[in-house]
Design a protein around this motif. Structure first.
Motif: not given
Length: 954
Positions: A592-616
């Motif tokens: 799942t990739l989710t977060g603030d719709p106006n959010g971005r990654n950047s060179i100083t904050s490269p992982t602000a929005i990244v996918p998370v993998t789980t099992t269910r």
């Protein structure tokens, strides 16, 4: 590369019967995935990258050379840009550009370092600042190479360092043996384990304590940092990021970079191969900086190879960004240039250019299946692309390399198009997401489609990568690309790479500086699709969940990937049902990739929005909550096979897939099934003979029968293995002979149709006749040669596009919406509107509401509406709005002015088949049933798009 806005189309939802399993909590949506059937194959090129030198993607990016302007040619500054004098301990000297005694004809400008004073403890050198600094990490090795000569009497040593801008040395080495003639020197620099991760560094070549009164000349200076593999000089982190998306292709070398602003600055590929010191470089006037061409054609090819992809080659086609068009009499040189380039890519070592490639270090040919002629040639208003540029290149390439598929950058009529390249950019995520249905229902009888560039352009002035909302819109679009994989053979987000210190395009996939890199939210969408998409699309049904866009695929091994995009601001609890499988595993992997719709990654904050993998937990039925502002991939394991499902009740055509015969279609002629060349310019009668309606199989509803469009009740059947058209006599034998079961294409993408009562035989074209044929046998039509391809068909839209006939001549169109049945279509101030008009209305008003119904300007099986009182003017849509306009004879006008009659009567837009002629608030437009525009309002949609064709009012 250009921003264009395109019409937005309605999402289409497939339907299926499902058994509802009560969820643990109330679900607001139900998604059913039929894992036992497939709708189309997904090709190996479904997603890839376009790579061109924009945003310092190559020069200062993927090219691992950290030295900028190592050939001293960037700009006219003296000293050359990016170089500066560095002294220490009282040493004195100067640096300057020098054209005397050049290295060679390709590189005639060097850097002269003059040492006027240098003794023990003193230093005089030339420092290079790199591309906005030089990246340093601990224990990192750089391969240094440069050419140098010196005045008589000075042999060195020269000290080579990478150091901070304050002079702290991170790595050092030295070379000796200089003479008065040019020599190549190589060495390595390795930083210590305590070196800081930083960009505030420089590369220095210096005379330390020696050389007073002497001069040293430097040229073609390189320091290659860590690379992905030993060859290619590909910056490790950037190539890794791209490879991690599992691309199927790299479209190279662009893009505007291919064309240049002027002929002299095009991508002249022959200047980009061989030893780097023999490459003259060129001004990258497409994007505003110098290219050393040290990242040349071979590097582009190795980039694709090392990422596990194939190159998709663009060849220069005689047009440049300043609008210059090469005259026909001068085109042959560029035709030959393209043929030589293809030989360099694919030729054996016994060919001229294949031998050159081997000499450059790559003896093995590269795979090549697609060649694109030019780039964005719709900008050429002279029609030279259609008139001679495309035909000359097409004819020459096909003559020498008939196996290659040719991509056109705009619609042409002068030669066939195997593939056409569509580009989509928009800064509005909502508008872009609406393109998810762009290819639903699109014509399958034309060329395949490459979406060669696309992206939401919502980068900021301080960050050249986009937001999560943009990425989700792209994900919605990508679900449509996968769903229509039978038509859309590939797609590439653009641009792929950008420096965060200097960029020319607002939104890009991967950002980098001299030492670090990061993926944008759009990058992670690309990675999620690229790493999970299966071999085939499977049918899905969605009820509820109005904010969801989705697609599902499966592999031949039964791994199912369900991709759901939720662009809404609320979670959606969804009942997921998996049908058609023998079994469904009890555990699912969810990314799942989710977060603030106006959010971005950047060179100083490269992982602000990244996918998370789980099992269910999973199984045949389970409930999943799709987060707000998210894209989710649920990966399931299933057992059991899958068979193709075809669109029962719809009109189709059967297109040949055998190379060399792809312009042919199955048709009936004198009651025999044959294959013939059918094209847009064919007669309406021929198109009708090549159109069929898919019916449930007469002998078994799990299979199919093909009913003639023009002879209802007559079906294709085999008799003595020959396929004919015959009337159904109601017998069991006829039913069996007229029934065919769908299977995956024997020869690749497409469908093979197996005989119901002779299951080892498939529908095959052979010498323009159609048989049911076995793979090998005594009959000529059972020949094993080309059997797989000859028995594989591309299911297309019917050549005869209209479902109902409309009489030609003068008519008026009356609305059917209750309360508006006294209103008619008319033109008023050149706009299409709906007005109350009757027999007593003024003559002018009645004439404005009268049109001559003529064969469609773009397709003679559809219709166009020519004004009665302004002959030569037609109703056409332009930016959705229907207007009256004079025909300019262009393909675009003709398509915009053509409407196909469907049951009702409803008039379908020829070039946007999910949009119909509609009145809304008294205005006339083409509209979809639900969408971003007010006229797409689903309320009264069917009534508003249904018309009565009446006698003429005027």
């Amino acid at each position: 590369m250009v921003k264009i806005r395109l019409p937005l189309l309605l999402a289409v939802t497939l339907t299926a019967v499902v058994s509802v399993v009560t969820p643990a909590f109330a679900a607001t949506a139900m998604l059913t995935v039929d894992a036992g059937h497939t709708t189309t194959a997904v090709g190996p090129y479904q997603f890839g990258h376009i790579i061109e030198d924009i945003n310092h993607s190559m020069e200062g990016g993927l090219l691992a050379n950290v030295v900028r302007n190592g050939t001293m040619k960037e700009g006219t500054a003296n000293p050359p840009s990016s170089w500066s004098l560095v002294t220490a301990g009282g040493g004195t000297g100067s640096i300057a550009a020098d054209t005397a005694g050049p290295l060679n004809a390709a590189n005639q400008r060097s850097l002269r370092l003059t040492v006027t004073g240098s003794g023990p403890g003193q230093r005089v050198g030339a420092a290079n600042g790199g591309f906005y600094g030089i990246g340093v990490r601990p224990s990192t090795t750089y391969q240094v190479a440069f050419w140098a000569r010196a005045t008589a009497g000075f042999t060195g040593p020269l000290t080579v360092t990478i150091e901070s801008t304050g002079g702290a040395v991170h790595a050092t080495s030295s070379v000796s043996g200089l003479g008065t003639g040019w020599q190549k020197f190589t060495t390595t620099l390795t930083t210590g384990p305590g070196a800081p991760v930083s960009t505030a560094n420089r590369f220095v070549i210096a005379a330390n304590g020696a050389g007073a009164g002497q001069s040293v000349w430097l040229d073609v200076v390189q320091a290659i940092g860590p690379t992905f593999q030993a060859t290619g000089s590909l910056r490790r982190d950037l190539e890794q990021l791209m490879a991690d998306t599992r691309p199927g292709f790299f479209r190279v070398p662009g893009g505007n970079y291919l064309e240049g602003a002027v002929i002299a600055n095009r991508f002249a590929w022959k200047n980009t191969i061989g030893p780097v010191e023999q490459r003259p470089g060129h001004q990258n006037d497409a994007w505003g900086y110098w290219s050393t061409d040290q990242f040349g054609l071979l590097n582009y090819l190795q980039m694709a190879e090392q990422a596990g992809a194939e190159p998709m080659l663009g060849v220069f086609a005689g047009y440049t960004l300043n609008g210059s068009v090469t005259p026909q009499g001068e085109m042959q040189q560029y035709v030959q240039e393209a043929l030589d380039e293809i030989e360099y890519v694919t030729g054996g070592t016994n060919t001229t250019w294949g031998a050159r490639r081997a000499a450059d270090g790559h003896p093995a040919p590269f795979p090549l299946r697609y060649v694109e002629i030019g780039n964005e040639d719709w900008f050429d208003r002279t029609d030279s692309y259609n008139a001679y540029r495309y035909p000359m290149l097409y004819d020459a390439i096909k003559a020498r390399y008939p196996q290659l598929q040719i991509i056109a950058t705009r619609a042409v009529t002068s030669r066939p198009m195997d593939v056409i390249d569509d580009h989509y950019y928009n800064n509005d995520p909502d508008a872009f997401a609406a393109l998810a249905t762009r290819y639903d229902g699109a014509d399958r009888n034309g060329p395949k489609v490459l979406v060669g560039e696309y992206g939401v352009t919502n980068g900021s002035s301080t960050n050249p990568t986009g937001t999560l909302s943009g990425a989700l819109a792209e994900a919605a679009f990508m679900t449509g690309l996968v769903r229509n994989a039978d038509l859309v053979m590939g797609a590439a987000y653009a641009p792929a790479l950008t420096s965060v210190d200097d960029w020319q395009w607002s939104s890009n996939l991967i950002g980098f500086n001299a030492v670090s890199s990061y993926g944008s939210p759009s990058y992670y969408v690309q990675k999620m699709f690229g790493t999970t998409v299966g071999d085939h699309v499977v049918p899905t049904t969605l009820s509820g969940g109005s904010g969801l866009t989705h697609v599902a695929t499966r592999t031949t091994g039964g791994a199912v990937a369900v991709t759901v995009v939720n662009r809404s601001g609320s979670t959606v609890d969804t009942q997921v049902n998996v049908t058609g499988a023998a079994s469904v595993g009890g555990t699912a992997t969810v990314t799942t990739l989710t977060g603030d719709p106006n959010g971005r990654n950047s060179i100083t904050s490269p992982t602000a929005i990244v996918p998370v993998t789980t099992t269910r937990g999973a199984g045949p039925s389970f409930t999943h909550t799709f987060p707000a502002n998210s894209v989710t991939v649920i990966q399931l394991s299933t057992t059991g096979g899958a068979t193709p499902v075809l669109p029962v009740g719809q009109g189709v055509s059967l297109r040949v897939t055998t190379p060399g015969y792809t312009d042919r279609t199955l048709r009936h002629q004198s009651n025999l099934a044959v294959t013939s060349v059918i094209a847009a310019g064919s007669s309406a009668a021929d198109k009708l003979d090549a159109s069929f309606v898919l019916r449930p199989g007469l002998a078994g509803a799990a299979c199919y029968s093909l009913e003639a469009r023009d002879f209802p009740g007559q079906y294709l059947r085999h008799q003595a293995f020959r396929v004919k058209l015959a009337a159904d006599d109601g017998s069991a034998l006829f039913a069996a002979d007229a029934t065919f079961c769908a299977a995956d294409g024997n020869g690749g993408p497409g469908v093979s149709l197996r005989s119901y009562n002779f299951p080892t035989r498939f529908l095959r074209h052979y010498n323009s006749e159609v048989w049911i044929a076995a793979n090998g046998g005594t009959a000529a039509y059972d020949s094993a040669t080309n059997w797989a391809a000859d028995t594989t068909w591309r299911i297309g839209t019917p050549w005869f596009r209209s479902d109902v006939s409309v009489a030609g001549g003068f008519h008026s169109l009356r609305a059917t919406t209750p309360g508006f049945t006294d209103r008619y279509v008319r033109h008023q101030s050149n706009l299409g509107v709906l007005s109350q008009i009757s027999a007593s209305s003024p003559v002018l008003d009645r004439e404005d509401a009268t049109f001559d119904v003529v064969p469609g300007l773009a397709d003679n099986t559809c219709y166009s509406f020519e004004s009665r009182n302004f002959p030569g003017r037609y109703l056409r849509h332009n930016d959705y709005r229907v207007k009256l306009a004079a025909s300019d004879g262009s393909a675009v006008f003709n398509a915009d002015a053509t409407f196909c009659a469907k049951a009702g009567v409803r008039f379908q837009s020829y070039n946007f088949p999910d949009m119909y002629l509609r009145h809304y608030n008294s205005e006339l437009s083409i509209a979809s049933n639900g969408g971003a525009r007010p006229s797409d309002n689903p309320a009264n949609y069917v009534a508003d798009t249904t018309w009565v064709v009446t006698a003429p009012l005027g």
